[in-house]
Design a protein around this motif. Sequence first.
Motif, PDB file in Angstrom:
ATOM      1  N   PHE A  23       0.793  -1.216   0.000  1.00 37.16           N
ATOM      2  CA  PHE A  23       0.000   0.000   0.000  1.00 37.16           C
ATOM      3  C   PHE A  23       0.832   1.275   0.000  1.00 37.16           C
ATOM      4  O   PHE A  23       0.285   2.363   0.118  1.00 37.16           O
ATOM      5  CB  PHE A  23      -0.966  -0.004   1.189  1.00 37.16           C
ATOM      6  N   SER A  24       2.135   1.156  -0.166  1.00 39.69           N
ATOM      7  CA  SER A  24       2.982   2.347  -0.123  1.00 39.69           C
ATOM      8  C   SER A  24       2.655   3.310  -1.262  1.00 39.69           C
ATOM      9  O   SER A  24       2.956   4.490  -1.185  1.00 39.69           O
ATOM     10  CB  SER A  24       4.456   1.949  -0.175  1.00 39.69           C
ATOM     11  N   ASN A  25       2.021   2.817  -2.318  1.00 42.17           N
ATOM     12  CA  ASN A  25       1.674   3.676  -3.449  1.00 42.17           C
ATOM     13  C   ASN A  25       0.209   4.075  -3.445  1.00 42.17           C
ATOM     14  O   ASN A  25      -0.369   4.371  -4.492  1.00 42.17           O
ATOM     15  CB  ASN A  25       1.999   2.968  -4.768  1.00 42.17           C
ATOM     16  N   PHE A  26      -0.383   4.082  -2.255  1.00 42.31           N
ATOM     17  CA  PHE A  26      -1.786   4.420  -2.148  1.00 42.31           C
ATOM     18  C   PHE A  26      -2.007   5.641  -1.273  1.00 42.31           C
ATOM     19  O   PHE A  26      -1.204   5.982  -0.419  1.00 42.31           O
ATOM     20  CB  PHE A  26      -2.578   3.248  -1.532  1.00 42.31           C
ATOM     21  N   VAL A  27      -3.141   6.273  -1.505  1.00 37.78           N
ATOM     22  CA  VAL A  27      -3.721   7.236  -0.575  1.00 37.78           C
ATOM     23  C   VAL A  27      -4.880   6.532   0.119  1.00 37.78           C
ATOM     24  O   VAL A  27      -5.690   5.870  -0.548  1.00 37.78           O
ATOM     25  CB  VAL A  27      -4.239   8.488  -1.306  1.00 37.78           C
ATOM     26  N   MET A  28      -4.938   6.646   1.427  1.00 34.46           N
ATOM     27  CA  MET A  28      -6.016   6.020   2.196  1.00 34.46           C
ATOM     28  C   MET A  28      -6.959   7.101   2.700  1.00 34.46           C
ATOM     29  O   MET A  28      -6.518   8.119   3.241  1.00 34.46           O
ATOM     30  CB  MET A  28      -5.438   5.244   3.378  1.00 34.46           C
ATOM     31  N   GLY A  29      -8.246   6.854   2.516  1.00 36.36           N
ATOM     32  CA  GLY A  29      -9.220   7.854   2.910  1.00 36.36           C
ATOM     33  C   GLY A  29     -10.284   7.293   3.838  1.00 36.36           C
ATOM     34  O   GLY A  29     -10.540   6.090   3.860  1.00 36.36           O
ATOM     35  N   TRP A  30     -10.874   8.186   4.619  1.00 37.72           N
ATOM     36  CA  TRP A  30     -12.061   7.878   5.409  1.00 37.72           C
ATOM     37  C   TRP A  30     -13.210   8.740   4.876  1.00 37.72           C
ATOM     38  O   TRP A  30     -13.053   9.952   4.710  1.00 37.72           O
ATOM     39  CB  TRP A  30     -11.849   8.182   6.893  1.00 37.72           C
ATOM     40  N   PHE A  31     -14.324   8.088   4.643  1.00 35.88           N
ATOM     41  CA  PHE A  31     -15.543   8.759   4.220  1.00 35.88           C
ATOM     42  C   PHE A  31     -16.658   8.357   5.180  1.00 35.88           C
ATOM     43  O   PHE A  31     -16.530   7.382   5.920  1.00 35.88           O
ATOM     44  CB  PHE A  31     -15.932   8.336   2.794  1.00 35.88           C
ATOM     45  N   ARG A  32     -17.759   9.095   5.128  1.00 34.89           N
ATOM     46  CA  ARG A  32     -18.899   8.711   5.950  1.00 34.89           C
ATOM     47  C   ARG A  32     -20.193   8.971   5.185  1.00 34.89           C
ATOM     48  O   ARG A  32     -20.235   9.812   4.295  1.00 34.89           O
ATOM     49  CB  ARG A  32     -18.906   9.461   7.276  1.00 34.89           C
ATOM     50  N   GLN A  33     -21.214   8.225   5.566  1.00 28.14           N
ATOM     51  CA  GLN A  33     -22.514   8.386   4.917  1.00 28.14           C
ATOM     52  C   GLN A  33     -23.610   8.243   5.951  1.00 28.14           C
ATOM     53  O   GLN A  33     -23.745   7.197   6.594  1.00 28.14           O
ATOM     54  CB  GLN A  33     -22.694   7.353   3.804  1.00 28.14           C
ATOM     55  N   ALA A  34     -24.377   9.310   6.119  1.00 26.78           N
ATOM     56  CA  ALA A  34     -25.519   9.305   7.025  1.00 26.78           C
ATOM     57  C   ALA A  34     -26.772   8.925   6.232  1.00 26.78           C
ATOM     58  O   ALA A  34     -26.805   9.088   5.008  1.00 26.78           O
ATOM     59  CB  ALA A  34     -25.687  10.678   7.661  1.00 26.78           C
ATOM     60  N   PRO A  35     -27.804   8.432   6.892  1.00 20.89           N
ATOM     61  CA  PRO A  35     -29.033   8.034   6.189  1.00 20.89           C
ATOM     62  C   PRO A  35     -29.603   9.183   5.362  1.00 20.89           C
ATOM     63  O   PRO A  35     -29.749  10.305   5.850  1.00 20.89           O
ATOM     64  CB  PRO A  35     -29.978   7.656   7.335  1.00 20.89           C
ATOM     65  N   GLY A  36     -29.896   8.904   4.107  1.00 25.34           N
ATOM     66  CA  GLY A  36     -30.485   9.904   3.234  1.00 25.34           C
ATOM     67  C   GLY A  36     -29.517  10.932   2.697  1.00 25.34           C
ATOM     68  O   GLY A  36     -29.937  11.870   2.008  1.00 25.34           O
ATOM     69  N   LYS A  37     -28.236  10.785   2.997  1.00 25.20           N
ATOM     70  CA  LYS A  37     -27.239  11.752   2.532  1.00 25.20           C
ATOM     71  C   LYS A  37     -26.196  11.074   1.652  1.00 25.20           C
ATOM     72  O   LYS A  37     -26.038   9.862   1.687  1.00 25.20           O
ATOM     73  CB  LYS A  37     -26.560  12.424   3.720  1.00 25.20           C
ATOM     74  N   GLU A  38     -25.481  11.887   0.888  1.00 25.29           N
ATOM     75  CA  GLU A  38     -24.416  11.363   0.054  1.00 25.29           C
ATOM     76  C   GLU A  38     -23.183  11.034   0.906  1.00 25.29           C
ATOM     77  O   GLU A  38     -22.999  11.577   1.984  1.00 25.29           O
ATOM     78  CB  GLU A  38     -24.048  12.381  -1.029  1.00 25.29           C
ATOM     79  N   ARG A  39     -22.374  10.153   0.349  1.00 28.72           N
ATOM     80  CA  ARG A  39     -21.123   9.819   1.030  1.00 28.72           C
ATOM     81  C   ARG A  39     -20.212  11.050   0.985  1.00 28.72           C
ATOM     82  O   ARG A  39     -20.039  11.675  -0.063  1.00 28.72           O
ATOM     83  CB  ARG A  39     -20.457   8.635   0.334  1.00 28.72           C
ATOM     84  N   GLU A  40     -19.621  11.409   2.132  1.00 26.52           N
ATOM     85  CA  GLU A  40     -18.790  12.604   2.187  1.00 26.52           C
ATOM     86  C   GLU A  40     -17.401  12.302   2.729  1.00 26.52           C
ATOM     87  O   GLU A  40     -17.204  11.389   3.542  1.00 26.52           O
ATOM     88  CB  GLU A  40     -19.451  13.699   3.033  1.00 26.52           C
ATOM     89  N   PHE A  41     -16.451  13.086   2.266  1.00 23.21           N
ATOM     90  CA  PHE A  41     -15.051  12.954   2.659  1.00 23.21           C
ATOM     91  C   PHE A  41     -14.851  13.397   4.097  1.00 23.21           C
ATOM     92  O   PHE A  41     -15.416  14.402   4.526  1.00 23.21           O
ATOM     93  CB  PHE A  41     -14.195  13.804   1.718  1.00 23.21           C
ATOM     94  N   VAL A  42     -14.011  12.638   4.815  1.00 22.60           N
ATOM     95  CA  VAL A  42     -13.663  12.989   6.185  1.00 22.60           C
ATOM     96  C   VAL A  42     -12.174  13.347   6.272  1.00 22.60           C
ATOM     97  O   VAL A  42     -11.813  14.424   6.733  1.00 22.60           O
ATOM     98  CB  VAL A  42     -13.984  11.835   7.156  1.00 22.60           C
TER      99      VAL A  42
END
Length: 128
Positions: free
Chosen positions: A29-48
């Motif tokens: 995974f050294s050549n990756f970017v790791m992200g956290w996202f979240r999604q609440a009910p009825g909402k789009e997935r958003e970047f954290v």
Amino acid sequence: QVQLVESGGGLVQAGASLRLSCAASGRTFSNFVMGWFRQAPGKEREFVAAIRWSGGGTYYADFVKGRFTISRENAKNTVYLEMNSLEPEDTAVYYCAAGPFSLYRYSDLSRPSKYDYWGQGTQVTASS
């Protein structure tokens, strides 16, 4: 095959803290970017937040700055999201994702479609 497994979610009182973990396997995974996202009910997935596996550069959504911290532990192939001062508005399913190292601009890093691999998600609920 790339596998991302999240853990650490739960039900807490507002103001409490949680630490989410994302265990990555299947490739280097050294050549990756790791992200956290979240999604609440009825909402789009958003970047954290996101972190560059090599170099450790970090990026945050404005609404979490100062409360959340993203980090990685190379030896364990694990990415963490430390969440403090949780608010009811933080309630969502939190997802870990892996994207190409070529993601640099915030506009790309924060876009779910730019990430290639996703975990199954972990529920975080902060009650008032």
